[in-house]
Structure formats: structure tokens, C-alpha cells
Design a protein around this motif. Structure first.
Motif, mmCIF file in Angstrom:
data_model
loop_
_atom_site.group_PDB
_atom_site.id
_atom_site.type_symbol
_atom_site.label_atom_id
_atom_site.label_comp_id
_atom_site.label_asym_id
_atom_site.label_seq_id
_atom_site.Cartn_x
_atom_site.Cartn_y
_atom_site.Cartn_z
ATOM 1 N N MET A 1 0.811 -1.213 0.000
ATOM 2 C CA MET A 1 0.000 0.000 0.000
ATOM 3 C C MET A 1 0.843 1.261 0.000
ATOM 4 O O MET A 1 0.371 2.329 0.329
ATOM 5 N N GLY A 2 2.079 1.183 -0.331
ATOM 6 C CA GLY A 2 2.931 2.360 -0.375
ATOM 7 C C GLY A 2 2.640 3.212 -1.594
ATOM 8 O O GLY A 2 1.913 2.827 -2.501
ATOM 9 N N LYS A 3 3.229 4.395 -1.608
ATOM 10 C CA LYS A 3 3.048 5.281 -2.748
ATOM 11 C C LYS A 3 3.745 4.723 -3.978
ATOM 12 O O LYS A 3 4.653 3.901 -3.886
ATOM 13 N N MET A 4 3.331 5.204 -5.120
ATOM 14 C CA MET A 4 4.044 4.885 -6.350
ATOM 15 C C MET A 4 5.486 5.372 -6.226
ATOM 16 O O MET A 4 5.746 6.452 -5.704
ATOM 17 N N GLY A 5 6.414 4.561 -6.702
ATOM 18 C CA GLY A 5 7.803 4.942 -6.655
ATOM 19 C C GLY A 5 8.485 4.690 -5.325
ATOM 20 O O GLY A 5 9.611 5.128 -5.112
ATOM 21 N N SER A 6 7.813 3.969 -4.415
ATOM 22 C CA SER A 6 8.407 3.708 -3.102
ATOM 23 C C SER A 6 9.307 2.481 -3.099
ATOM 24 O O SER A 6 9.898 2.144 -2.071
ATOM 25 N N GLY A 7 9.430 1.785 -4.238
ATOM 26 C CA GLY A 7 10.368 0.675 -4.326
ATOM 27 C C GLY A 7 9.769 -0.703 -4.184
ATOM 28 O O GLY A 7 10.489 -1.677 -3.974
ATOM 29 N N ARG A 8 8.454 -0.831 -4.339
ATOM 30 C CA ARG A 8 7.809 -2.143 -4.207
ATOM 31 C C ARG A 8 8.346 -3.123 -5.253
ATOM 32 O O ARG A 8 8.796 -4.226 -4.923
ATOM 33 N N SER A 9 8.261 -2.718 -6.510
ATOM 34 C CA SER A 9 8.679 -3.609 -7.593
ATOM 35 C C SER A 9 10.175 -3.889 -7.547
ATOM 36 O O SER A 9 10.621 -5.007 -7.818
ATOM 37 N N ASN A 10 10.955 -2.872 -7.193
ATOM 38 C CA ASN A 10 12.398 -3.059 -7.102
ATOM 39 C C ASN A 10 12.748 -4.103 -6.054
ATOM 40 O O ASN A 10 13.650 -4.921 -6.254
ATOM 41 N N MET A 11 12.045 -4.100 -4.936
ATOM 42 C CA MET A 11 12.317 -5.083 -3.887
ATOM 43 C C MET A 11 12.036 -6.496 -4.386
ATOM 44 O O MET A 11 12.811 -7.426 -4.147
ATOM 45 N N ILE A 12 10.934 -6.668 -5.115
ATOM 46 C CA ILE A 12 10.618 -7.985 -5.671
ATOM 47 C C ILE A 12 11.668 -8.388 -6.696
ATOM 48 O O ILE A 12 12.081 -9.557 -6.763
ATOM 49 N N ASN A 13 12.134 -7.434 -7.503
ATOM 50 C CA ASN A 13 13.189 -7.738 -8.467
ATOM 51 C C ASN A 13 14.443 -8.251 -7.763
ATOM 52 O O ASN A 13 15.087 -9.199 -8.223
ATOM 53 N N LYS A 14 14.806 -7.614 -6.662
ATOM 54 C CA LYS A 14 15.988 -8.048 -5.912
ATOM 55 C C LYS A 14 15.785 -9.427 -5.293
ATOM 56 O O LYS A 14 16.707 -10.251 -5.248
ATOM 57 N N LEU A 15 14.596 -9.696 -4.820
ATOM 58 C CA LEU A 15 14.302 -10.983 -4.192
ATOM 59 C C LEU A 15 14.318 -12.127 -5.195
ATOM 60 O O LEU A 15 14.759 -13.234 -4.888
ATOM 61 N N THR A 16 13.832 -11.868 -6.389
ATOM 62 C CA THR A 16 13.662 -12.933 -7.376
ATOM 63 C C THR A 16 14.748 -12.970 -8.444
ATOM 64 O O THR A 16 14.886 -13.962 -9.159
ATOM 65 N N GLY A 17 15.499 -11.870 -8.581
ATOM 66 C CA GLY A 17 16.489 -11.789 -9.644
ATOM 67 C C GLY A 17 15.905 -11.378 -10.968
ATOM 68 O O GLY A 17 16.598 -11.409 -11.995
ATOM 69 N N MET A 18 14.630 -10.968 -10.982
ATOM 70 C CA MET A 18 14.003 -10.509 -12.221
ATOM 71 C C MET A 18 14.542 -9.148 -12.616
ATOM 72 O O MET A 18 14.993 -8.366 -11.783
ATOM 73 N N GLN A 19 14.478 -8.855 -13.900
ATOM 74 C CA GLN A 19 14.877 -7.556 -14.403
ATOM 75 C C GLN A 19 13.760 -6.546 -14.165
ATOM 76 O O GLN A 19 12.582 -6.909 -14.137
ATOM 77 N N PRO A 20 14.112 -5.260 -13.994
ATOM 78 C CA PRO A 20 13.076 -4.227 -13.832
ATOM 79 C C PRO A 20 12.143 -4.197 -15.029
ATOM 80 O O PRO A 20 12.519 -4.555 -16.143
ATOM 81 N N GLU A 21 10.915 -3.742 -14.771
ATOM 82 C CA GLU A 21 9.934 -3.621 -15.845
ATOM 83 C C GLU A 21 10.362 -2.560 -16.844
ATOM 84 O O GLU A 21 11.141 -1.659 -16.538
ATOM 85 N N HIS A 22 9.841 -2.664 -18.044
ATOM 86 C CA HIS A 22 10.129 -1.673 -19.076
ATOM 87 C C HIS A 22 9.656 -0.301 -18.605
ATOM 88 O O HIS A 22 8.534 -0.138 -18.125
ATOM 89 N N GLY A 23 10.523 0.678 -18.716
ATOM 90 C CA GLY A 23 10.167 2.022 -18.296
ATOM 91 C C GLY A 23 10.576 2.349 -16.879
ATOM 92 O O GLY A 23 10.332 3.442 -16.400
ATOM 93 N N ALA A 24 11.211 1.389 -16.198
ATOM 94 C CA ALA A 24 11.615 1.618 -14.816
ATOM 95 C C ALA A 24 13.123 1.588 -14.704
ATOM 96 O O ALA A 24 13.782 0.764 -15.319
ATOM 97 N N ASP A 25 13.682 2.513 -13.892
ATOM 98 C CA ASP A 25 15.089 2.414 -13.572
ATOM 99 C C ASP A 25 15.229 1.517 -12.356
ATOM 100 O O ASP A 25 14.279 0.845 -11.965
ATOM 101 N N GLU A 26 16.402 1.510 -11.714
ATOM 102 C CA GLU A 26 16.613 0.564 -10.621
ATOM 103 C C GLU A 26 15.608 0.763 -9.503
ATOM 104 O O GLU A 26 15.071 -0.184 -8.941
ATOM 105 N N TYR A 27 15.365 2.007 -9.137
ATOM 106 C CA TYR A 27 14.414 2.276 -8.069
ATOM 107 C C TYR A 27 13.033 2.602 -8.634
ATOM 108 O O TYR A 27 12.021 2.152 -8.108
ATOM 109 N N THR A 28 13.024 3.393 -9.663
ATOM 110 C CA THR A 28 11.859 3.888 -10.385
ATOM 111 C C THR A 28 10.957 4.808 -9.576
ATOM 112 O O THR A 28 10.466 4.461 -8.524
#
Length: 232
Positions: A1-28
Motif C-alpha cells: 500500500m505504499g506510494k508509487m515509486g516507493s520501491g515495491r517492484s524493485n524489492m521484488i526484483n531483488k528478491l527474485t532476480g528478475m529484471q526491472p519492468e520496461h520504463g523503470a530504472d533501478e528504483y523507479t
């Protein structure tokens, strides 16, 4: 429930080793997550389901994002699947005092409820970009703002933008599973979304109406034995 850009997707990327989504930088600072998305990952011989959710900010229709999350939570609970934890991400560079910040936290509080507060991890992100003392001072201030959930059992954690740091946070949840109060309201008490504690908070703020929460098939992607963690 965090704000957009708070690092939700980035944390999942780090946990799983997935690459960031298209249009996102490391933190986004751009939210690429428009729907509830689940990712399966094995860690230490345990299968985890990591769930990314839409975020909130002043430029998005909050009721629409919240309705998607509520629909997903309702359906999983109807399939006897309970959550191991809820991760609430917050950019350490943000003091948490904006109206959006405060409403997002209140939504989290009313969505989880006191009984499931110990399943919540309040996670500060982007901490590797600030000095140690600054991070400590900001977290001390956040503890005051987030006192209601912390006193009920939630834990404040710091994500250091590494896989190891992320798994330390998730492993700390253990294997206990609990339903959230929103799930009980929607399923056990058969309330409409606007009649739930979280729904009332949004309705009062937005003066809008909620779409009906309906079911969509979750298939056989996960089972009740999976460790299910929502990053929001």
C-alpha cells in the motif's frame, strides 16, 4: 500500500532476480505496476508467492487501485489462502507527512487490522542513498507516525537494496499466516467494499463509489501451503 515509486517492484526484483519492468530504472519513480501481479520463487526449499500491487499517489484514482487489491484479497481468502505477510514500502527520503502518505498508512492500518498487525513489515527503501545517521533520524520520526501499527505488532525494517537484505525481512516473518480484517469483512461478514473500514476511509476522502468486488479465477498458481507475501 505504499506510494508509487516507493520501491515495491524493485524489492521484488531483488528478491527474485528478475529484471526491472520496461520504463523503470533501478528504483523507479514511475509506477509500472497497474494490476495485482504474483511471482513464484523458491528460496531455501520454500516456495514463496510475492505479490506486487498498484500504488497510490495524487495523480491516480485511488479507489480503482484499492478495488483491484481488495478483489485479489477476497478471492485468495475464499480459496482458504492466507497471507504470511504484508510489506509496506516507504522511501526513506520522504518524511511521510504528506496527505498521500498519511492516507496510505491509514489504509494499510484499516486493511490489515490489529489482529494481523504482526504480519506487517514497514520497510524503508532507498536507504543506500543516505547517510546512516540521516536514515536513523528519519526512521525514528516514522516510528512516531506509524506508532498505531507498531504498537499492535508491526515491525519497522530497512531494505538495503540487496537480495540478502530483502530475504532477511521476509524470513523474519516466519511461517505464521493470518487473514486481514478486510478479507474477513468482505467474505465472512459479506460487506460491500464501501462498507469496510478501509473502504469507508477512501469513500470519505474521495466521495466516490466503489465498483463491485467480483471474483476472477486464480487457477492453480499457488496453494495454501505457499508462503504468500504482498508487497504494497
Amino acid at each position: 500500500m505504499g506510494k508509487m515509486g516507493s520501491g515495491r517492484s524493485n524489492m521484488i526484483n531483488k528478491l527474485t532476480g528478475m529484471q526491472p519492468e520496461h520504463g523503470a530504472d533501478e528504483y523507479t519513480s514511475i509506477s509500472c505496476t497497474r494490476d495485482v501481479c504474483a511471482y513464484a520463487h523458491n528460496h531455501n526449499e520454500q516456495r514463496f508467492i510475492l505479490v506486487d500491487t498498484p500504488g497510490f499517489n495524487q495523480n491516480e484514482e485511488k479507489t480503482k487501485a484499492f478495488s483491484k487489491i481488495a478483489e485479489w484479497l477476497k478471492e485468495t481468502y475464499q480459496h482458504s489462502i492466507e497471507l504470511t505477510g504484508v510489506i509496506y514500502t516507504h522511501d526513506i527520503g520522504d518524511n511521510g507527512s504528506s496527505a498521500t502518505d498519511m492516507q496510505s498508512f491509514k489504509l494499510l492500518d484499516r486493511l490489515c487490522g490489529r489482529a494481523a498487525a504482526d504480519r506487517v513489515r514497514l520497510v524503508t527503501t532507498m536507504c543506500d542513498g543516505v547517510e546512516q545517521q540521516e536514515a536513523d533520524d528519519k526512521e525514528a520520526a516514522l516510528k512516531i507516525k506509524w506508532r498505531s501499527l507498531i504498537d499492535a505488532g508491526a515491525h519497522l525494517k530497512r531494505f538495503l537494496n540487496t537480495s540478502e537484505s530483502g530475504w532477511e525481512i521476509l524470513d523474519g516473518l516466519g511461517r505464521t499466516k493470518k487473514p486481514l480484517v478486510l478479507q474477513k469483512e468482505l467474505v465472512d461478514e459479506k460487506k460491500g467494499l464501501g462498507g469496510t473500514a478501509a473502504g469507508k476511509l477512501l469513500w470519505q476522502k474521495e466521495q466516490g463509489t466503489f465498483p463491485q468486488v467480483t471474483n476472477t479465477c486464480i487457477g492453480s498458481f499457488w496453494s495454501a501451503d505457499d508462503s504468500l507475501t504482498v508487497s504494497g
